[in-house]
Motif scaffolding. Structure first.
Motif, PDB file in Angstrom:
ATOM      1  N   ALA A   1       3.982  23.824  58.665  1.00  0.00           N
ATOM      2  CA  ALA A   1       2.900  23.743  57.678  1.00  0.00           C
ATOM      3  C   ALA A   1       3.413  24.072  56.271  1.00  0.00           C
ATOM      4  O   ALA A   1       3.076  23.379  55.301  1.00  0.00           O
ATOM      5  CB  ALA A   1       1.760  24.684  58.067  1.00  0.00           C
ATOM      6  N   LEU A   2       4.231  25.120  56.154  1.00  0.00           N
ATOM      7  CA  LEU A   2       4.779  25.483  54.845  1.00  0.00           C
ATOM      8  C   LEU A   2       5.666  24.366  54.296  1.00  0.00           C
ATOM      9  O   LEU A   2       5.619  24.059  53.099  1.00  0.00           O
ATOM     10  CB  LEU A   2       5.571  26.791  54.941  1.00  0.00           C
ATOM     11  CG  LEU A   2       4.757  28.057  55.158  1.00  0.00           C
ATOM     12  CD1 LEU A   2       5.673  29.247  55.420  1.00  0.00           C
ATOM     13  CD2 LEU A   2       3.843  28.334  53.976  1.00  0.00           C
ATOM     14  N   ILE A   3       6.441  23.752  55.155  1.00  0.00           N
ATOM     15  CA  ILE A   3       7.329  22.676  54.703  1.00  0.00           C
ATOM     16  C   ILE A   3       6.529  21.443  54.302  1.00  0.00           C
ATOM     17  O   ILE A   3       6.833  20.806  53.299  1.00  0.00           O
ATOM     18  CB  ILE A   3       8.399  22.394  55.770  1.00  0.00           C
ATOM     19  CG1 ILE A   3       9.391  23.566  55.761  1.00  0.00           C
ATOM     20  CG2 ILE A   3       9.097  21.070  55.533  1.00  0.00           C
ATOM     21  CD1 ILE A   3      10.360  23.593  56.887  1.00  0.00           C
ATOM     22  N   VAL A   4       5.484  21.116  55.037  1.00  0.00           N
ATOM     23  CA  VAL A   4       4.636  19.975  54.658  1.00  0.00           C
ATOM     24  C   VAL A   4       4.048  20.202  53.272  1.00  0.00           C
ATOM     25  O   VAL A   4       4.056  19.301  52.426  1.00  0.00           O
ATOM     26  CB  VAL A   4       3.504  19.747  55.686  1.00  0.00           C
ATOM     27  CG1 VAL A   4       2.460  18.782  55.150  1.00  0.00           C
ATOM     28  CG2 VAL A   4       4.068  19.235  56.996  1.00  0.00           C
ATOM     29  N   LEU A   5       3.544  21.401  53.036  1.00  0.00           N
ATOM     30  CA  LEU A   5       2.934  21.718  51.743  1.00  0.00           C
ATOM     31  C   LEU A   5       3.962  21.876  50.631  1.00  0.00           C
ATOM     32  O   LEU A   5       3.631  21.763  49.449  1.00  0.00           O
ATOM     33  CB  LEU A   5       2.114  22.999  51.843  1.00  0.00           C
ATOM     34  CG  LEU A   5       0.892  22.945  52.756  1.00  0.00           C
ATOM     35  CD1 LEU A   5       0.308  24.338  52.936  1.00  0.00           C
ATOM     36  CD2 LEU A   5      -0.140  21.987  52.196  1.00  0.00           C
ATOM     37  N   GLY A   6       5.191  22.169  51.017  1.00  0.00           N
ATOM     38  CA  GLY A   6       6.203  22.472  50.007  1.00  0.00           C
ATOM     39  C   GLY A   6       5.959  23.846  49.408  1.00  0.00           C
ATOM     40  O   GLY A   6       6.172  24.064  48.227  1.00  0.00           O
ATOM     41  N   LEU A   7       5.522  24.778  50.230  1.00  0.00           N
ATOM     42  CA  LEU A   7       5.233  26.150  49.795  1.00  0.00           C
ATOM     43  C   LEU A   7       6.266  27.077  50.424  1.00  0.00           C
ATOM     44  O   LEU A   7       6.418  27.081  51.648  1.00  0.00           O
ATOM     45  CB  LEU A   7       3.822  26.544  50.229  1.00  0.00           C
ATOM     46  CG  LEU A   7       3.366  27.960  49.893  1.00  0.00           C
ATOM     47  CD1 LEU A   7       3.334  28.177  48.379  1.00  0.00           C
ATOM     48  CD2 LEU A   7       1.992  28.216  50.496  1.00  0.00           C
ATOM     49  N   PHE A   8       6.972  27.829  49.595  1.00  0.00           N
ATOM     50  CA  PHE A   8       8.069  28.684  50.071  1.00  0.00           C
ATOM     51  C   PHE A   8       9.051  27.843  50.897  1.00  0.00           C
ATOM     52  O   PHE A   8       9.525  28.265  51.952  1.00  0.00           O
ATOM     53  CB  PHE A   8       7.555  29.878  50.879  1.00  0.00           C
ATOM     54  CG  PHE A   8       6.517  30.697  50.179  1.00  0.00           C
ATOM     55  CD1 PHE A   8       6.807  31.325  48.977  1.00  0.00           C
ATOM     56  CD2 PHE A   8       5.249  30.826  50.703  1.00  0.00           C
ATOM     57  CE1 PHE A   8       5.851  32.075  48.311  1.00  0.00           C
ATOM     58  CE2 PHE A   8       4.289  31.577  50.049  1.00  0.00           C
ATOM     59  CZ  PHE A   8       4.587  32.203  48.848  1.00  0.00           C
ATOM     60  N   THR A   9       9.334  26.667  50.398  1.00  0.00           N
ATOM     61  CA  THR A   9      10.114  25.688  51.147  1.00  0.00           C
ATOM     62  C   THR A   9      11.495  26.198  51.526  1.00  0.00           C
ATOM     63  O   THR A   9      11.903  26.074  52.680  1.00  0.00           O
ATOM     64  CB  THR A   9      10.266  24.389  50.337  1.00  0.00           C
ATOM     65  OG1 THR A   9       8.969  23.935  49.971  1.00  0.00           O
ATOM     66  CG2 THR A   9      10.991  23.321  51.125  1.00  0.00           C
ATOM     67  N   ARG A  10      12.214  26.749  50.576  1.00  0.00           N
ATOM     68  CA  ARG A  10      13.593  27.167  50.863  1.00  0.00           C
ATOM     69  C   ARG A  10      13.657  28.268  51.911  1.00  0.00           C
ATOM     70  O   ARG A  10      14.405  28.137  52.886  1.00  0.00           O
ATOM     71  CB  ARG A  10      14.305  27.569  49.576  1.00  0.00           C
ATOM     72  CG  ARG A  10      14.572  26.370  48.684  1.00  0.00           C
ATOM     73  CD  ARG A  10      15.177  26.788  47.353  1.00  0.00           C
ATOM     74  NE  ARG A  10      15.128  25.690  46.423  1.00  0.00           N
ATOM     75  CZ  ARG A  10      16.194  25.115  45.881  1.00  0.00           C
ATOM     76  NH1 ARG A  10      17.392  25.526  46.179  1.00  0.00           N
ATOM     77  NH2 ARG A  10      16.053  24.115  45.049  1.00  0.00           N
ATOM     78  N   PRO A  11      12.889  29.359  51.783  1.00  0.00           N
ATOM     79  CA  PRO A  11      12.958  30.373  52.853  1.00  0.00           C
ATOM     80  C   PRO A  11      12.422  29.875  54.190  1.00  0.00           C
ATOM     81  O   PRO A  11      12.987  30.190  55.247  1.00  0.00           O
ATOM     82  CB  PRO A  11      12.141  31.552  52.322  1.00  0.00           C
ATOM     83  CG  PRO A  11      11.456  31.091  51.098  1.00  0.00           C
ATOM     84  CD  PRO A  11      12.103  29.825  50.650  1.00  0.00           C
TER      85      PRO A  11
ATOM     86  N   GLY B   1      15.848  21.893  47.830  1.00  0.00           N
ATOM     87  CA  GLY B   1      14.499  22.261  47.404  1.00  0.00           C
ATOM     88  C   GLY B   1      13.478  21.265  47.918  1.00  0.00           C
ATOM     89  O   GLY B   1      13.813  20.343  48.670  1.00  0.00           O
ATOM     90  N   PRO B   2      12.230  21.426  47.509  1.00  0.00           N
ATOM     91  CA  PRO B   2      11.139  20.643  48.086  1.00  0.00           C
ATOM     92  C   PRO B   2      10.901  19.274  47.473  1.00  0.00           C
ATOM     93  O   PRO B   2      10.195  18.462  48.046  1.00  0.00           O
ATOM     94  CB  PRO B   2       9.924  21.529  47.846  1.00  0.00           C
ATOM     95  CG  PRO B   2      10.258  22.231  46.564  1.00  0.00           C
ATOM     96  CD  PRO B   2      11.742  22.476  46.632  1.00  0.00           C
ATOM     97  N   GLY B   3      11.436  19.012  46.296  1.00  0.00           N
ATOM     98  CA  GLY B   3      11.122  17.772  45.593  1.00  0.00           C
ATOM     99  C   GLY B   3       9.878  17.954  44.732  1.00  0.00           C
ATOM    100  O   GLY B   3       9.234  19.004  44.736  1.00  0.00           O
ATOM    101  N   PRO B   4       9.527  16.908  43.987  1.00  0.00           N
ATOM    102  CA  PRO B   4       8.447  17.042  43.001  1.00  0.00           C
ATOM    103  C   PRO B   4       7.042  17.122  43.600  1.00  0.00           C
ATOM    104  O   PRO B   4       6.151  17.695  42.982  1.00  0.00           O
ATOM    105  CB  PRO B   4       8.598  15.789  42.140  1.00  0.00           C
ATOM    106  CG  PRO B   4       9.287  14.803  43.018  1.00  0.00           C
ATOM    107  CD  PRO B   4      10.176  15.605  43.911  1.00  0.00           C
ATOM    108  N   TRP B   5       6.826  16.546  44.752  1.00  0.00           N
ATOM    109  CA  TRP B   5       5.491  16.545  45.346  1.00  0.00           C
ATOM    110  C   TRP B   5       5.364  17.753  46.273  1.00  0.00           C
ATOM    111  O   TRP B   5       5.395  17.631  47.496  1.00  0.00           O
ATOM    112  CB  TRP B   5       5.227  15.258  46.112  1.00  0.00           C
ATOM    113  CG  TRP B   5       5.244  14.031  45.250  1.00  0.00           C
ATOM    114  CD1 TRP B   5       5.001  13.964  43.911  1.00  0.00           C
ATOM    115  CD2 TRP B   5       5.507  12.698  45.675  1.00  0.00           C
ATOM    116  NE1 TRP B   5       5.096  12.676  43.478  1.00  0.00           N
ATOM    117  CE2 TRP B   5       5.400  11.871  44.540  1.00  0.00           C
ATOM    118  CE3 TRP B   5       5.814  12.113  46.890  1.00  0.00           C
ATOM    119  CZ2 TRP B   5       5.594  10.500  44.584  1.00  0.00           C
ATOM    120  CZ3 TRP B   5       6.007  10.740  46.945  1.00  0.00           C
ATOM    121  CH2 TRP B   5       5.893   9.944  45.802  1.00  0.00           C
ATOM    122  N   SER B   6       5.222  18.939  45.674  1.00  0.00           N
ATOM    123  CA  SER B   6       5.173  20.169  46.458  1.00  0.00           C
ATOM    124  C   SER B   6       4.438  21.258  45.671  1.00  0.00           C
ATOM    125  O   SER B   6       4.361  21.215  44.445  1.00  0.00           O
ATOM    126  CB  SER B   6       6.591  20.651  46.777  1.00  0.00           C
ATOM    127  OG  SER B   6       7.267  21.021  45.584  1.00  0.00           O
TER     128      SER B   6
END
Length: 131
Positions: A61-71, A117-122
């Motif tokens: 879920a965090l990766i889909v949203l791009g929230l706290f993506t790196r950790p 990183g997550p990219g621009p859409w995050s």
């Protein structure tokens, strides 16, 4: 299409890769913990498969949203490395024979997200004001 056009789309495609990988990963956690889609097992609370499902559900879920993506990507990349060596590698040396090719792909895509990183859409990009 020119090379410049393709280069311009690279950050957006990073976001697409992150979102699609996260959705597929999230599905594994949903199946383990929520029995959706049907067909998965329902592991005992606080067992190793339960923790795996929890990491897949929350991390996905965090990766889909791009929230706290790196950790999040770092944690789930580690989970996939452990899953490969605990569940797949003992069966056979070759990933195509031990069923571990998916775990390896997830591990390396998530490891890439740690560095790219997550990219621009995050959410992360929105919060940082980078894009």
């Amino acid at each position: 299409m020119t090379l410049n056009t393709l280069d311009a789309w690279a950050p957006r495609m990073l976001s697409v890769l992150r979102i699609m990988t996260g959705l597929l990963f999230l599905e594994h956690g949903m199946q383990k913990l929520l029995s959706f889609p049907p067909g998965g097992s329902h592991p005992a609370f606080l067992s190793l498969p339960w923790f795996s499902g929890f990491l897949e559900l929350v991390g996905g879920a965090l990766i889909v949203l791009g929230l706290f993506t790196r950790p999040a990507a770092f944690v789930v990349a580690g989970e996939m490395a452990v899953a490969y060596f605990m569940a797949h590698a003992p069966r056979n040396f070759f990933p195509v024979n031990n069923g571990g090719d998916g775990a390896i792909l997830y591990c390396f895509i998530f490891l890439y997200l740690v560095f790219a990183g997550p990219g621009p859409w995050s959410v992360d990009a929105r919060r940082s004001g980078r894009y």
